[in-house]
Design an enzyme around this catalytic site. Sequence first.
Site, short mmCIF file in Angstrom:
data_model
loop_
_atom_site.label_atom_id
_atom_site.label_comp_id
_atom_site.label_asym_id
_atom_site.label_seq_id
_atom_site.Cartn_x
_atom_site.Cartn_y
_atom_site.Cartn_z
CG ASN A 15 -32.77 34.12 -59.53
OD1 ASN A 15 -32.55 35.20 -58.98
ND2 ASN A 15 -33.99 33.63 -59.64
CD GLU B 228 -41.24 41.66 -56.25
OE1 GLU B 228 -41.76 40.61 -56.64
OE2 GLU B 228 -41.77 42.78 -56.41
CB CYS C 110 -39.23 33.97 -58.58
SG CYS C 110 -39.05 35.41 -59.63
CD GLU D 223 -38.41 44.65 -57.07
OE1 GLU D 223 -38.12 43.67 -57.77
OE2 GLU D 223 -37.69 45.09 -56.15
P1 NAD Z 1 -32.20 33.42 -50.56
O1 NAD Z 1 -33.45 33.79 -49.87
O2 NAD Z 1 -31.40 32.29 -50.03
O3 NAD Z 1 -31.21 34.66 -50.61
C1 NAD Z 1 -31.59 35.90 -51.16
C2 NAD Z 1 -30.65 36.97 -50.64
O4 NAD Z 1 -30.86 37.11 -49.22
C3 NAD Z 1 -29.17 36.65 -50.80
O5 NAD Z 1 -28.48 37.86 -51.08
C4 NAD Z 1 -28.79 36.12 -49.42
O6 NAD Z 1 -27.43 36.28 -49.13
C5 NAD Z 1 -29.62 37.02 -48.55
N1 NAD Z 1 -29.88 36.54 -47.19
C6 NAD Z 1 -30.08 35.27 -46.76
N2 NAD Z 1 -30.30 35.26 -45.43
C7 NAD Z 1 -30.24 36.56 -45.01
C8 NAD Z 1 -30.40 37.20 -43.74
N3 NAD Z 1 -30.67 36.51 -42.63
N4 NAD Z 1 -30.28 38.54 -43.67
C9 NAD Z 1 -30.03 39.27 -44.80
N5 NAD Z 1 -29.87 38.71 -46.02
C10 NAD Z 1 -29.99 37.38 -46.13
O7 NAD Z 1 -32.60 33.19 -52.07
P2 NAD Z 1 -31.68 32.79 -53.30
O8 NAD Z 1 -31.37 31.34 -53.20
O9 NAD Z 1 -30.55 33.76 -53.46
O10 NAD Z 1 -32.69 33.05 -54.51
C11 NAD Z 1 -33.66 32.13 -54.88
C12 NAD Z 1 -35.02 32.54 -54.34
O11 NAD Z 1 -35.31 33.87 -54.78
C13 NAD Z 1 -36.14 31.70 -54.88
O12 NAD Z 1 -37.03 31.38 -53.86
C14 NAD Z 1 -36.81 32.61 -55.90
O13 NAD Z 1 -38.16 32.34 -56.14
C15 NAD Z 1 -36.62 33.93 -55.29
N6 NAD Z 1 -36.72 34.99 -56.30
C16 NAD Z 1 -37.85 35.76 -56.29
C17 NAD Z 1 -37.99 36.74 -57.25
C18 NAD Z 1 -39.22 37.60 -57.27
O14 NAD Z 1 -39.16 38.65 -57.90
N7 NAD Z 1 -40.31 37.24 -56.61
C19 NAD Z 1 -36.99 36.96 -58.20
C20 NAD Z 1 -35.85 36.15 -58.17
C21 NAD Z 1 -35.74 35.17 -57.19
#
Ligand code: NAD
Length: 486
Positions: free
Chosen positions: A156, A255, A289, A463
């Site tokens: 995102n 995060e 998020c 962060e």
């Molecule tokens: P996601 O958890 O599906 O994926 C995040 C990352 O993890 C991607 O690069 C994905 O390829 C990787 N990933 C997935 N499974 C994995 C595994 N088993 N091993 C290693 N890597 C793996 O999330 P998304 O759909 O990309 O992003 C949306 C989510 O991110 C939402 O829940 C949002 O709230 C959260 N987010 C949090 C913050 C924060 O700072 N708290 C900031 C931005 C987004």
Amino acid sequence: MTELPAGVPSTLFIGGEWRQASDGTSFPVENPATGEVLAQVADATAEDAMAALDAASAAQLAWARTAPRKRGEILRAGFEAITARAEEFALLMTLEMGKPLAEARGEVAYGAEFLRWFSEEAVRIYGRYSTAPDGVNRLLVTKRPVGPCLLITPWNFPLAMATRKAAPALAAGCTVVIKPAALTPLTTLLFARVMEEVGVPAGVINVIPTTHSGAATGPLFTDPRLRKVSFTGSTEVGKVLLKQAADGVLRTSMELGGNAPFLVFDDADVDLAVTGAYNAKVRNGGQACTAANRIYVQSGIAEEFASKFAAKVAAMQVGPGVDAGTELGPVIDAKALARIDEMVADAVAGGGRVLAGGAKLERAGYFYAPTVLADVAADARVLTEEIFGPIAPISVFETEDEAVELANNTEFGLISYVFTADLARNLRLSERIETGMLAVNAGVISNPAAPFGGVKQSGLGREGSAEGIEEYLETVYVGIGDPFAG
Ligand code: NAD
């Protein structure tokens, strides 16, 4: 079709070399505004991920010994270079992620700022020296980089999530392997190219886009050379990674997801609250998020707020992010579109009223009309799950106690928003709401100089700010015998 900016890399970056995946495979990256393929990107295997850790480990000692001033100056040069190429980064992000160009420009400024902020923090890593309470020994406390880090980022905010992790890691003297999201790997690859150009030595930054994240990065967790995992993404995946990290007792920063409450009290400036809710809800298409997930308005102003907010949302210009004047782009993919459509249907089936939007847009790409819902049942998915789309459910509350209870009724605790003119109430809420961040009379508070992070299942660690670099430092205690002895 808008062309990609020239020179955007589409291969892996390992040990200073740009190269194809070891098995020669690649995957398509789509433009969510059109469904068209923008590029084929090398698809890293477990072998490639291990090669990236090899490179990061080989570069670790020399990078840790590079003068902090020099590390800082390289980061500063990265800030200057990205800023100079802001339009190129903004266009690339809009094309692969979908956000409107104006917002992409905002992310370039925000993302680059982490490089400037941590260029300044690189020379401010302090320890301390003291005399033990009994006056005998001397206590020296010093910091050192934790070592090679795996940085896993979401789709995102493709630039800012990479710089928010890589900048403090590099400032602290750590080398990194970045695994960007497969939906948006191009911005991270261009970031790595720019950092290479400004003098980051080979192996200090490695990038491994992959469609099989778990299989590719899993083996790194059991390799003792990896010392830290920093992850931004869903709580679900974060939990999997925390379990994997337990085996190697790795340092972790998490995060994770949010379900932000947005509280508007009767004494608030309604127009300010409407603008704040708009910014907190629809920025990035609600795919943040920090997005306001549940809007709770006190009964005295609920109707006025809902009608003004619905009118503002209904008037949004929706379209491809590259078009001038676009205020809302597409959601990220077909799966996300189907999911939010189901969530709206679920809310309506439970008695929710549609004040604006409420349907997919029949056009190429993945567009959903910006939507405002009222009278949503408390157990509706839009109130219990992270929406991650331009859907705003508004509910009514009567008392401050009720508002606090509603705000805290979630396993998440990333950010909460409060609109009220009452200072004492603000202070009370800052102590009562279970949240890592509290926004007071503001719809957007993210800032590289502030500690970003959550409580409860929204994560671990912070962060940005002075706290951000600590995540990449170990504390080492050196105990020194009585210097007056003997
Ligand atoms: P996601 O958890 O599906 O994926 C995040 C990352 O993890 C991607 O690069 C994905 O390829 C990787 N990933 C997935 N499974 C994995 C595994 N088993 N091993 C290693 N890597 C793996 O999330 P998304 O759909 O990309 O992003 C949306 C989510 O991110 C939402 O829940 C949002 O709230 C959260 N987010 C949090 C913050 C924060 O700072 N708290 C900031 C931005 C987004």
